[in-house]
Write a protein that holds these residues in place. Sequence first.
Motif, PDB file in Angstrom:
ATOM      1  N   ASN A 145     137.322  11.641  10.907  1.00  0.00           N
ATOM      2  CA  ASN A 145     137.274  12.930  11.603  1.00  0.00           C
ATOM      3  C   ASN A 145     136.323  12.885  12.792  1.00  0.00           C
ATOM      4  O   ASN A 145     136.631  13.420  13.860  1.00  0.00           O
ATOM      5  CB  ASN A 145     136.900  14.051  10.631  1.00  0.00           C
ATOM      6  CG  ASN A 145     138.034  14.362   9.686  1.00  0.00           C
ATOM      7  OD1 ASN A 145     139.204  14.263  10.041  1.00  0.00           O
ATOM      8  ND2 ASN A 145     137.711  14.724   8.464  1.00  0.00           N
ATOM      9  N   ALA A 146     135.176  12.227  12.635  1.00  0.00           N
ATOM     10  CA  ALA A 146     134.232  12.095  13.748  1.00  0.00           C
ATOM     11  C   ALA A 146     134.840  11.251  14.863  1.00  0.00           C
ATOM     12  O   ALA A 146     134.703  11.574  16.056  1.00  0.00           O
ATOM     13  CB  ALA A 146     132.923  11.482  13.260  1.00  0.00           C
ATOM     14  N   PHE A 147     135.518  10.165  14.499  1.00  0.00           N
ATOM     15  CA  PHE A 147     136.156   9.298  15.491  1.00  0.00           C
ATOM     16  C   PHE A 147     137.226  10.066  16.267  1.00  0.00           C
ATOM     17  O   PHE A 147     137.282   9.997  17.500  1.00  0.00           O
ATOM     18  CB  PHE A 147     136.770   8.072  14.817  1.00  0.00           C
ATOM     19  CG  PHE A 147     137.515   7.172  15.763  1.00  0.00           C
ATOM     20  CD1 PHE A 147     136.833   6.391  16.685  1.00  0.00           C
ATOM     21  CD2 PHE A 147     138.891   7.121  15.735  1.00  0.00           C
ATOM     22  CE1 PHE A 147     137.517   5.570  17.575  1.00  0.00           C
ATOM     23  CE2 PHE A 147     139.588   6.303  16.622  1.00  0.00           C
ATOM     24  CZ  PHE A 147     138.905   5.522  17.537  1.00  0.00           C
ATOM     25  N   ASN A 148     138.072  10.818  15.545  1.00  0.00           N
ATOM     26  CA  ASN A 148     139.121  11.597  16.217  1.00  0.00           C
ATOM     27  C   ASN A 148     138.517  12.626  17.173  1.00  0.00           C
ATOM     28  O   ASN A 148     139.000  12.811  18.290  1.00  0.00           O
ATOM     29  CB  ASN A 148     140.026  12.274  15.199  1.00  0.00           C
ATOM     30  CG  ASN A 148     140.976  11.304  14.543  1.00  0.00           C
ATOM     31  OD1 ASN A 148     141.220  10.213  15.045  1.00  0.00           O
ATOM     32  ND2 ASN A 148     141.521  11.686  13.410  1.00  0.00           N
ATOM     33  N   ARG A 149     137.462  13.301  16.727  1.00  0.00           N
ATOM     34  CA  ARG A 149     136.789  14.283  17.581  1.00  0.00           C
ATOM     35  C   ARG A 149     136.215  13.583  18.824  1.00  0.00           C
ATOM     36  O   ARG A 149     136.336  14.063  19.939  1.00  0.00           O
ATOM     37  CB  ARG A 149     135.691  14.979  16.774  1.00  0.00           C
ATOM     38  CG  ARG A 149     135.036  16.135  17.439  1.00  0.00           C
ATOM     39  CD  ARG A 149     134.137  16.959  16.517  1.00  0.00           C
ATOM     40  NE  ARG A 149     133.357  16.210  15.548  1.00  0.00           N
ATOM     41  CZ  ARG A 149     133.659  16.092  14.246  1.00  0.00           C
ATOM     42  NH1 ARG A 149     134.733  16.683  13.751  1.00  0.00           N
ATOM     43  NH2 ARG A 149     132.880  15.402  13.434  1.00  0.00           N
ATOM     44  N   TRP A 150     135.601  12.416  18.609  1.00  0.00           N
ATOM     45  CA  TRP A 150     135.022  11.654  19.715  1.00  0.00           C
ATOM     46  C   TRP A 150     136.079  11.265  20.744  1.00  0.00           C
ATOM     47  O   TRP A 150     135.898  11.479  21.943  1.00  0.00           O
ATOM     48  CB  TRP A 150     134.306  10.401  19.192  1.00  0.00           C
ATOM     49  CG  TRP A 150     134.262   9.293  20.196  1.00  0.00           C
ATOM     50  CD1 TRP A 150     134.925   8.106  20.133  1.00  0.00           C
ATOM     51  CD2 TRP A 150     133.553   9.276  21.436  1.00  0.00           C
ATOM     52  NE1 TRP A 150     134.669   7.352  21.247  1.00  0.00           N
ATOM     53  CE2 TRP A 150     133.821   8.053  22.073  1.00  0.00           C
ATOM     54  CE3 TRP A 150     132.723  10.195  22.081  1.00  0.00           C
ATOM     55  CZ2 TRP A 150     133.292   7.711  23.313  1.00  0.00           C
ATOM     56  CZ3 TRP A 150     132.189   9.846  23.326  1.00  0.00           C
ATOM     57  CH2 TRP A 150     132.475   8.623  23.924  1.00  0.00           C
ATOM     58  N   ILE A 151     137.191  10.673  20.300  1.00  0.00           N
ATOM     59  CA  ILE A 151     138.170  10.198  21.284  1.00  0.00           C
ATOM     60  C   ILE A 151     138.817  11.364  22.035  1.00  0.00           C
ATOM     61  O   ILE A 151     139.139  11.226  23.213  1.00  0.00           O
ATOM     62  CB  ILE A 151     139.220   9.228  20.689  1.00  0.00           C
ATOM     63  CG1 ILE A 151     140.099   9.877  19.641  1.00  0.00           C
ATOM     64  CG2 ILE A 151     138.536   7.981  20.138  1.00  0.00           C
ATOM     65  CD1 ILE A 151     141.230   8.987  19.129  1.00  0.00           C
ATOM     66  N   GLU A 152     138.981  12.499  21.371  1.00  0.00           N
ATOM     67  CA  GLU A 152     139.522  13.669  22.075  1.00  0.00           C
ATOM     68  C   GLU A 152     138.538  14.153  23.142  1.00  0.00           C
ATOM     69  O   GLU A 152     138.929  14.460  24.266  1.00  0.00           O
ATOM     70  CB  GLU A 152     139.815  14.800  21.098  1.00  0.00           C
ATOM     71  CG  GLU A 152     141.084  14.605  20.310  1.00  0.00           C
ATOM     72  CD  GLU A 152     141.427  15.816  19.451  1.00  0.00           C
ATOM     73  OE1 GLU A 152     141.169  16.960  19.873  1.00  0.00           O
ATOM     74  OE2 GLU A 152     141.956  15.607  18.345  1.00  0.00           O
ATOM     75  N   ARG A 153     137.263  14.220  22.783  1.00  0.00           N
ATOM     76  CA  ARG A 153     136.255  14.712  23.734  1.00  0.00           C
ATOM     77  C   ARG A 153     136.039  13.707  24.869  1.00  0.00           C
ATOM     78  O   ARG A 153     135.827  14.102  26.021  1.00  0.00           O
ATOM     79  CB  ARG A 153     134.958  15.019  23.007  1.00  0.00           C
ATOM     80  CG  ARG A 153     135.172  16.092  21.943  1.00  0.00           C
ATOM     81  CD  ARG A 153     134.260  17.263  22.039  1.00  0.00           C
ATOM     82  NE  ARG A 153     134.690  18.334  21.145  1.00  0.00           N
ATOM     83  CZ  ARG A 153     134.173  18.566  19.950  1.00  0.00           C
ATOM     84  NH1 ARG A 153     133.207  17.798  19.496  1.00  0.00           N
ATOM     85  NH2 ARG A 153     134.603  19.574  19.224  1.00  0.00           N
ATOM     86  N   CYS A 154     136.091  12.438  24.551  1.00  0.00           N
ATOM     87  CA  CYS A 154     135.947  11.422  25.591  1.00  0.00           C
ATOM     88  C   CYS A 154     137.129  11.503  26.558  1.00  0.00           C
ATOM     89  O   CYS A 154     136.944  11.428  27.769  1.00  0.00           O
ATOM     90  CB  CYS A 154     135.839  10.024  24.965  1.00  0.00           C
ATOM     91  SG  CYS A 154     135.496   8.710  26.161  1.00  0.00           S
ATOM     92  N   MET A 155     138.326  11.683  26.023  1.00  0.00           N
ATOM     93  CA  MET A 155     139.507  11.783  26.885  1.00  0.00           C
ATOM     94  C   MET A 155     139.464  13.063  27.713  1.00  0.00           C
ATOM     95  O   MET A 155     139.838  13.061  28.894  1.00  0.00           O
ATOM     96  CB  MET A 155     140.790  11.714  26.044  1.00  0.00           C
ATOM     97  CG  MET A 155     142.051  11.609  26.877  1.00  0.00           C
ATOM     98  SD  MET A 155     142.076  10.205  28.035  1.00  0.00           S
ATOM     99  CE  MET A 155     142.452   8.852  26.945  1.00  0.00           C
ATOM    100  N   THR A 156     138.975  14.147  27.125  1.00  0.00           N
ATOM    101  CA  THR A 156     138.826  15.392  27.888  1.00  0.00           C
ATOM    102  C   THR A 156     137.856  15.184  29.039  1.00  0.00           C
ATOM    103  O   THR A 156     138.125  15.586  30.172  1.00  0.00           O
ATOM    104  CB  THR A 156     138.345  16.530  26.960  1.00  0.00           C
ATOM    105  OG1 THR A 156     139.363  16.788  25.987  1.00  0.00           O
ATOM    106  CG2 THR A 156     138.076  17.805  27.739  1.00  0.00           C
TER     107      THR A 156
END
Length: 171
Positions: A35-46
């Motif tokens: 869940n932390a990884f998914n949140r990270w990659i979404e925020r990094c892509m944003t």
Amino acid sequence: MSEKKKQPIVSSSHLVSEKSIELSELEYGLIIANNAFNRWIERCMTSSGMPDLNPTDILILHNVNHRARAKKVADICFNLNIEDTHTATYSLRKLAKLGLVQTEKQGKENFFSTSERGKALCLRYREIREDCLVDALGVLGTGNQEIGELAKLLRSLSGLYDQAARAAASL
């Protein structure tokens, strides 16, 4: 003085096995890390300039960009361990519509590669990843070799979980 028994940190106590409490602890770690990884990659892509991608879209974009080689849907699914090709196909259509990937027909097969816009986005993501994540690794006190060993263990565990899934499906 009696020592208090340490309680395992798990997500579902009813799943704790006397044979391997550690497996339940690992699974909880996988859940929160995922869940932390998914949140990270979404925020990094944003932060990279593309706010409308979900984790699957992001992983597929990076996989398509990997080694600058065009890939078939089956190859992408194999590399990312995606069971449902429709999920990957949906993401690829979305990425194509956003101008991040392009399709080339070779015989009966579609091959996907990143467009110039997709390549630039992946490079911007890399820059942000370096600044926000890679530089922070030193804080953990974990070396790159330890991270590499953990990566090997996780890949091995994924094989065990796949095997267990096949066994469960046959029950």
